[in-house]
Each structure stands twice: as structure tokens, then as C-alpha cells.
Design a protein around this motif. Structure first.
Motif, short mmCIF file in Angstrom:
data_model
loop_
_atom_site.label_atom_id
_atom_site.label_comp_id
_atom_site.label_asym_id
_atom_site.label_seq_id
_atom_site.Cartn_x
_atom_site.Cartn_y
_atom_site.Cartn_z
N ALA A 1 0.82 -1.21 0.00
CA ALA A 1 0.00 0.00 0.00
C ALA A 1 0.85 1.26 0.00
CB ALA A 1 -0.93 0.00 1.21
N ILE A 2 2.05 1.19 0.60
CA ILE A 2 2.91 2.38 0.64
C ILE A 2 3.36 2.77 -0.77
CG2 ILE A 2 5.02 1.04 1.04
CD1 ILE A 2 4.18 4.51 2.53
N LEU A 3 3.51 1.78 -1.66
CA LEU A 3 3.87 2.09 -3.04
C LEU A 3 2.68 2.67 -3.80
CD1 LEU A 3 6.08 -1.00 -3.95
CD2 LEU A 3 6.78 1.25 -3.10
N GLY A 4 1.48 2.26 -3.40
CA GLY A 4 0.29 2.83 -4.02
C GLY A 4 0.10 4.30 -3.68
N ARG A 5 0.87 4.81 -2.72
CA ARG A 5 0.78 6.22 -2.35
C ARG A 5 1.72 7.09 -3.17
NH1 ARG A 5 -1.96 6.75 2.47
NH2 ARG A 5 -1.11 8.84 2.71
N ARG A 6 2.62 6.50 -3.93
CA ARG A 6 3.61 7.29 -4.67
C ARG A 6 3.01 8.36 -5.59
NH1 ARG A 6 8.61 3.25 -6.40
NH2 ARG A 6 9.67 3.33 -4.37
N SER B 1 -11.17 5.32 2.50
CA SER B 1 -10.37 4.48 3.40
C SER B 1 -9.81 3.28 2.67
CB SER B 1 -11.23 3.99 4.57
OG SER B 1 -11.71 5.06 5.33
N GLU B 2 -10.50 2.84 1.62
CA GLU B 2 -10.09 1.64 0.91
C GLU B 2 -8.90 1.86 -0.03
OE1 GLU B 2 -14.45 1.19 1.94
OE2 GLU B 2 -13.15 2.81 1.23
N ILE B 3 -8.56 3.13 -0.30
CA ILE B 3 -7.44 3.37 -1.23
C ILE B 3 -6.66 4.64 -0.89
CG2 ILE B 3 -8.84 4.63 -2.91
CD1 ILE B 3 -7.13 3.38 -5.12
N SER B 4 -7.07 5.38 0.07
CA SER B 4 -6.51 6.70 0.37
C SER B 4 -6.83 7.64 -0.79
CB SER B 4 -5.01 6.63 0.65
OG SER B 4 -4.58 7.85 1.22
N THR B 5 -6.04 8.72 -0.96
CA THR B 5 -6.41 9.71 -1.96
C THR B 5 -5.96 9.28 -3.36
OG1 THR B 5 -4.37 10.99 -1.73
CG2 THR B 5 -6.17 11.54 -0.25
N PHE B 6 -6.77 9.56 -4.35
CA PHE B 6 -6.42 9.19 -5.73
C PHE B 6 -6.83 10.29 -6.72
CE2 PHE B 6 -10.51 7.52 -4.56
CZ PHE B 6 -11.33 7.74 -5.65
N ILE B 7 -7.61 11.26 -6.25
CA ILE B 7 -7.97 12.43 -7.03
C ILE B 7 -7.36 13.63 -6.32
CG2 ILE B 7 -9.87 13.93 -7.82
CD1 ILE B 7 -10.04 11.31 -9.22
N SER B 8 -6.71 14.53 -7.05
CA SER B 8 -6.12 15.69 -6.37
C SER B 8 -5.79 16.79 -7.36
CB SER B 8 -4.84 15.29 -5.61
OG SER B 8 -3.89 14.72 -6.49
N THR C 1 -1.41 10.56 -11.58
CA THR C 1 -0.74 9.87 -12.67
C THR C 1 -0.70 8.36 -12.44
OG1 THR C 1 0.65 11.83 -13.03
CG2 THR C 1 1.38 9.74 -14.00
N GLY C 2 -1.14 7.62 -13.42
CA GLY C 2 -1.11 6.17 -13.35
C GLY C 2 -2.36 5.54 -12.79
N ARG C 3 -3.23 6.34 -12.16
CA ARG C 3 -4.46 5.77 -11.62
C ARG C 3 -5.45 5.46 -12.74
NH1 ARG C 3 -2.91 4.98 -6.27
NH2 ARG C 3 -2.48 6.95 -5.22
N ALA D 1 -15.21 5.04 -9.35
CA ALA D 1 -14.63 3.69 -9.26
C ALA D 1 -13.14 3.73 -9.53
CB ALA D 1 -15.32 2.76 -10.26
N VAL D 2 -12.41 2.81 -8.90
CA VAL D 2 -10.96 2.67 -9.08
C VAL D 2 -10.67 1.24 -9.51
CG1 VAL D 2 -8.70 2.86 -7.98
CG2 VAL D 2 -10.56 4.38 -7.28
N HIS D 3 -9.70 1.07 -10.42
CA HIS D 3 -9.41 -0.25 -10.95
C HIS D 3 -8.74 -1.14 -9.90
CE1 HIS D 3 -7.85 -3.34 -13.78
NE2 HIS D 3 -8.92 -3.00 -14.47
N ARG D 4 -9.08 -2.39 -9.92
CA ARG D 4 -8.56 -3.36 -8.95
C ARG D 4 -7.04 -3.47 -8.99
NH1 ARG D 4 -11.05 -8.23 -6.73
NH2 ARG D 4 -12.85 -7.97 -8.11
N SER D 5 -6.41 -3.12 -10.08
CA SER D 5 -4.95 -3.28 -10.23
C SER D 5 -4.16 -2.25 -9.43
CB SER D 5 -4.56 -3.16 -11.71
OG SER D 5 -4.93 -1.88 -12.22
N ASP D 6 -4.80 -1.23 -8.89
CA ASP D 6 -4.07 -0.19 -8.16
C ASP D 6 -3.42 -0.79 -6.91
OD1 ASP D 6 -3.46 2.15 -6.44
OD2 ASP D 6 -4.54 3.25 -8.00
N PRO D 7 -2.09 -0.63 -6.73
CA PRO D 7 -1.43 -1.24 -5.57
C PRO D 7 -1.87 -0.63 -4.24
CG PRO D 7 0.09 0.18 -6.76
CD PRO D 7 -1.13 0.03 -7.62
#
Length: 518
Positions: free
Chosen positions: A189-194, A316-323, A340-342, A365-371
Motif C-alpha cells: 500500500a505504501i507504493l500505491g501512495r507514490r 479508506s479503501e485506497i486513500s487519496t487518488f484524485i487531487s 498519474t497512473g491511476r 470507481a478505481v481499478h482493482r490493479s491499483d497497488p
């Protein structure tokens, strides 16, 4: 929809440990750099370098491993806004177990319920919570003395050889039932925050990030601690008395470059402080999450402080992904664009996996492949199945993309409420109100008191011959619920609004009985 290549930084090796990623390399390369600065009342300061933090975590992890707990045991952490919480959280993960952080605002009965739900093997109790020891007969209780003893062990030679998809931590979030559900996140999950480091925080090695939250809040744990450490930056946390003026004082005194908070904190600073009296020249920008950033607040802050606030949207399930992105124009009223990359889409409300075109409102919705996406809900297979459509994780947020890829939020598709950045289930509050003396029936909803401020309101039908007072109802809730879950207002009504099939309609009740906002 955005459909870019996958998020960078997928683990290349079979072993990956979140705590190691945040500390090990940094401790080798710059052991004397400040990792964490904790500032208390009167300026009392506790400083942890990367070298000291890495060693302390590996010592405590070695001690935890001597307890003989099962593999991937859940260890609940019930401690204050201090270094004991931080060390416990990292050491649990470093030892290969699953950290379960809990908010200090929760009542004892709420925390016990979470420990039972997660089947926690142990609970870390801070000094302020030692009176709760008897409430955890089902757990190994690790009090401050025991934690100090465990921390005397020689440090682990290496962090636990966990796999990228092994669980690292579990947080509970309100859902559509009366019982919070556990969200399990992987080591990866820490890499999914990059993507947010670049596309929201604008965070790099030389930064000093001040976070206005407590370390036992997931927003602070992620943005205030893990993100700076993953980048080799310095984190500053304040755990003294809350005074809006403390934040510009800390920015000035510690030359903070990024300030993270909920929009309410920025609003309080402007209302109670003379920003011009402080030297904020070190501050590049602020970042906000948890609640919508009102365009007027954004404009007022920029006029007073000379910097922008960059907003984000997450779950909570993915943290922030739009910004919104540092250095790029902001569109007031929009939380931004997908990082980028989401792979992010808006799907039809009534079902289907084909993304809607720009301008049409649907479910975000967010794709299942997101780390960064959760591993799943703890022991909730039905609820987990309900949030996936094919390869898409579908939350309850209604939104639409415009032609330029900016997201526009249109509220929730369910009755979940937002209280100062926390998701709150109305059913959880109503369950408590059902036992309140004098209350026959209740519905809870989020209502506006100002254009940019909402509160939780309880609409109460009294029992025959009873007239429960507002303060009595609020006090009862306060004894059984975390402060942020408690209603701020109680409205007595003769009956609740219902749907044609007899189900209580919270939204219709609020529309009919809520006082008009200013």
C-alpha cells in the motif's frame, strides 16, 4: 475515465515490508536526519532521527516476536498522540504482524468491539488507557512497562520477510451497517501512495511536513508520517493544547514547507489569527483532505497567506487518488484530477462496467490493479463482493468528469455522513439512540448549518409522555460514541418520514425538519 499505465513502483522482489520501506534505506543513507519531531505543550520537543527510529523499531519488533503470537496476528494500538503509538505501529509491521490503529476519540466499548471484530491477539495500551485493561480479557495486554521491556531486545537483523500482498495494517471505517468494517491494507500500500507524492503533496527529500492531525488518525498516519518517511523528508506533529495560532507559529518556527490539515483547520486559522504577524515564507503550499474545500476558503487563504491549498479526494479503501497538483492551476470546487497512473472511472449508478462519458453523473470507481487498493474487508465477504464490479472497486461517491478530466463531486449515493473528515454511519448512531431514555425512534442525517459546514443531526421521536432534552440526548451519545460520531443537534419530531414501503427516509426527514442554514 482515465486509463493510464499502472501506478509506478510495483514491488520487484518476493519480499516487501512497509516499515522497512519507510526506514531502512533512509537510516543507512542519512541516519542523523530528522525523521520525526513531536512538539508538546510549552514547546517541549522530542526528536527522532532516521537512525534512532530504525533501531528502536527493530528492537521493539524483536521483542514482539518473543511473544509467540500467531503469524499475521492483529495487534490493536490504543495509545495517545505520541511516539509510543508511532513505534508500536511500525514495530508491529516490522515484526510481520498486522497493526490495528484506533482513534483516541473512541470510547472503551467501541474499541473493545473493534478488537473482537478483528480477533486481535494483543492490545497495546498507552498510559492514558490503563484503566481499560480489564476490558480486554481476550487479548494479551501490552502496557507501557511491558512495551519498554520488549524494546530492550537486540534489534532484528532484518525486517520481517513479508510479501507485497501480505496484510500490513487494518483500519475500521463506517459502512452502510451499524457495525464498522475492517479495511485490510497490504504491505505494498505504501507504493500505491507514490502518485500522491508528486501529484498532490509535491513532496521530496528536503521537505518539512507539518500535519495538524493526531498520529492515531489514518490521514495523519499516511500523509503526516509514512509519506514523508518514504521520501526521506521530516515529519512534524504537534500534541499540545489546540489553539489555531499554534499552526502558523510552528510553520514559522520549524520552517515547514508543507502544511496538511482538514479545511476546518485552515478556516479556524483565518478566523482566529493574524496571518500577517507570522513569517510563512518557508511554506510552499497547504494540502487538504477529509472534507470539501470551499472555493471562498481557498481564495481567503491565498489572499492572507500567499500560498495555495491543494485538495484531494479519497476513500479508506485506497486513500487519496484524485487531487489538484502543486504548480498547476486549480479549479475551485473540484478536488482535482486522477493522479498519474491511476485508472479511475465513473460507472452507471444502476450497474454495468462501461465508464460513463464526460458530464454524466455516476459512481466513482478505481481499478482493482491499483497497488494502493485494499486487500479486502475483514471477515465481510458479502460487503466486499458488493463493492466490486468486474475489475472495478466502486465506492458510494457520486461524481462526474468534465471534458478536461477534472472531477466534480455530487455527494453520496447512500446515507453515510462526513464529520470533520471521518465517515460516519447513521445506523451506528441510531443504534445508540435506540437505547437512550425517552427516545422511541430516531433517524440521523448530515445537515448544513452554513454553505460550507455540515453537522450530524438527530431527529428524535419521543416515547409517549416523555420529552427528552437535547443536552440529555447529546450526553447519552457522548458516553457511548466517539466525539466525532455524536450528533451536534437534536430535533424532536412527531414522526419520521418514510418511503412508500414503510422504511425510514433519513434524507426526507432532514429535508422536512432540519432548521434552515444561514
Amino acid at each position: 475515465m482515465t486509463d493510464a499505465p499502472g501506478v509506478e513502483g510495483q514491488p520487484e522482489h518476493a519480499h516487501f515490508n512497509l516499515a522497512e520501506h519507510c526506514l531502512a534505506r533512509q537510516a543507512r543513507q542519512f541516519p542523523d536526519r530528522r525523521a520525526l519531531v513531536l512538539i508538546g505543550e510549552g514547546g517541549a520537543t522530542e526528536i527522532w532521527t532516521y537512525g534512532a527510529l530504525d533501531t528502536a523499531v527493530r528492537r521493539l519488533a524483536a521483542g514482539l516476536k518473543t511473544l509467540g503470537l500467531p503469524s499475521q496476528a492483529r495487534i490493536l494500538i490504543r495509545a495517545g498522540n505520541d511516539s509510543s503509538f508511532v513505534l508500536a505501529y511500525l514495530a508491529v509491521i516490522a515484526a510481520g504482524h498486522v497493526a490495528q490503529p484506533t482513534s483516541a476519540q473512541l470510547t472503551t466499548e467501541e474499541v473493545v468491539a473493534l478488537s473482537l471484530d478483528s480477533e486481535a491477539s494483543a492490545v497495546v495500551l498507552g498510559r492514558d488507557y490503563l484503566t481499560e485493561r480489564a476490558a480486554f480479557p481476550h487479548c494479551v495486554v501490552l502496557d507501557p512497562d511491558e512495551m519498554a521491556r520488549l524494546a530492550t531486545h537486540p534489534p532484528l537483523a532484518a525486517y520481517a520477510p513479508t510479501a507485497p500482498d501480505d496484510p500490513a495494517y487494518l483500519v475500521h471505517t463506517s459502512g452502510t451497517t451499524s457495525r464498522p468494517k475492517g479495511v485490510v491494507h497490504a504491505q505494498r500500500a505504501i507504493l500505491g501512495r507514490r502518485p500522491m507524492h508528486r501529484d498532490w503533496l509535491g513532496l521530496g527529500e528536503g521537505d518539512v511536513l507539518l500535519h495538524a492531525g493526531a498520529v492515531n488518525w489514518t490521514y495523519t498516519l499516511g500523509v503526516g508520517l509514512l509519506d514523508p518517511w518514504a521520501c526521506g523528508a521530516t515529519s512534524i506533529i504537534y500534541n499540545g493544547p489546540r489553539d489555531p495560532a499554534v499552526w502558523p507559529r510552528l510553520i514559522e518556527g520549524w520552517r515547514a514547507t508543507i502544511f496538511a490539515a482538514v479545511p476546518t483547520v485552515f478556516r479556524q486559522i483565518l478566523k482566529n489569527c493574524d496571518i500577517a504577524a507570522f513569517d510563512l515564507t518557508s511554506l510552499r503550499h497547504g494540502v487538504a483532505a477529509g472534507e470539501a474545500l470551499a472555493p471562498q476558503l481557498l481564495a481567503d487563504w491565498h489572499a492572507a497567506a500567499g500560498t495555495w491549498i491543494y485538495e484531494s479526494l479519497g476513500m479508506s479503501e485506497i486513500s487519496t487518488f484524485i487531487s489538484s497538483r502543486p504548480g498547476e492551476p486549480i479549479r475551485p470546487g473540484s478536488p482535482g484530477r486522477p493522479q498519474t497512473g491511476r485508472r479511475v472511472a465513473v460507472l452507471p449508478i444502476d450497474g454495468g462496467i462501461d465508464p460513463l462519458p464526460a458530464g454524466e453523473i455516476g459512481l466513482l470507481a478505481v481499478h482493482r490493479s491499483d497497488p494502493g487498493l485494499m486487500l479486502g474487508y475483514w471477515n465481510r465477504p458479502e460487503e466486499e463482493a458488493a463493492v466490486f464490479r468486474g475489475e472495478w472497486f466502486v465506492g458510494g461517491d457520486l461524481a462526474a468528469f468534465d471534458a478536461d478530466g477534472w472531477l466534480w463531486f455530487h455527494g453520496r449515493n447512500d446515507d453515510l455522513m462526513n464529520a470533520l473528515g471521518y465517515r460516519v454511519s447513521p445506523m451506528e448512531v441510531e443504534k445508540v439512540l435506540a437505547h437512550c431514555p425517552g427516545v422511541a425512534e430516531a433517524a440521523v442525517a448530515e445537515t448544513r448549518v452554513r454553505e460550507d459546514v455540515s453537522i450530524i443531526t438527530a431527529f428524535v421521536v419521543p416515547q409517549p409522555g416523555a420529552a427528552p432534552g437535547e443536552q440529555a440526548v447529546l450526553a447519552y451519545c457522548g458516553a457511548h460514541l466517539a466525539t466525532y460520531k455524536c450528533p451536534r443537534k437534536v430535533v424532536l419530531v412527531a414522526q419520521l418520514e418514510r418511503t412508500p414501503n414503510g422504511k425510514v427516509s433519513r434524507k426526507a426527514t432532514a429535508r422536512r425538519f432540519a432548521p434552515p442554514h444561514a
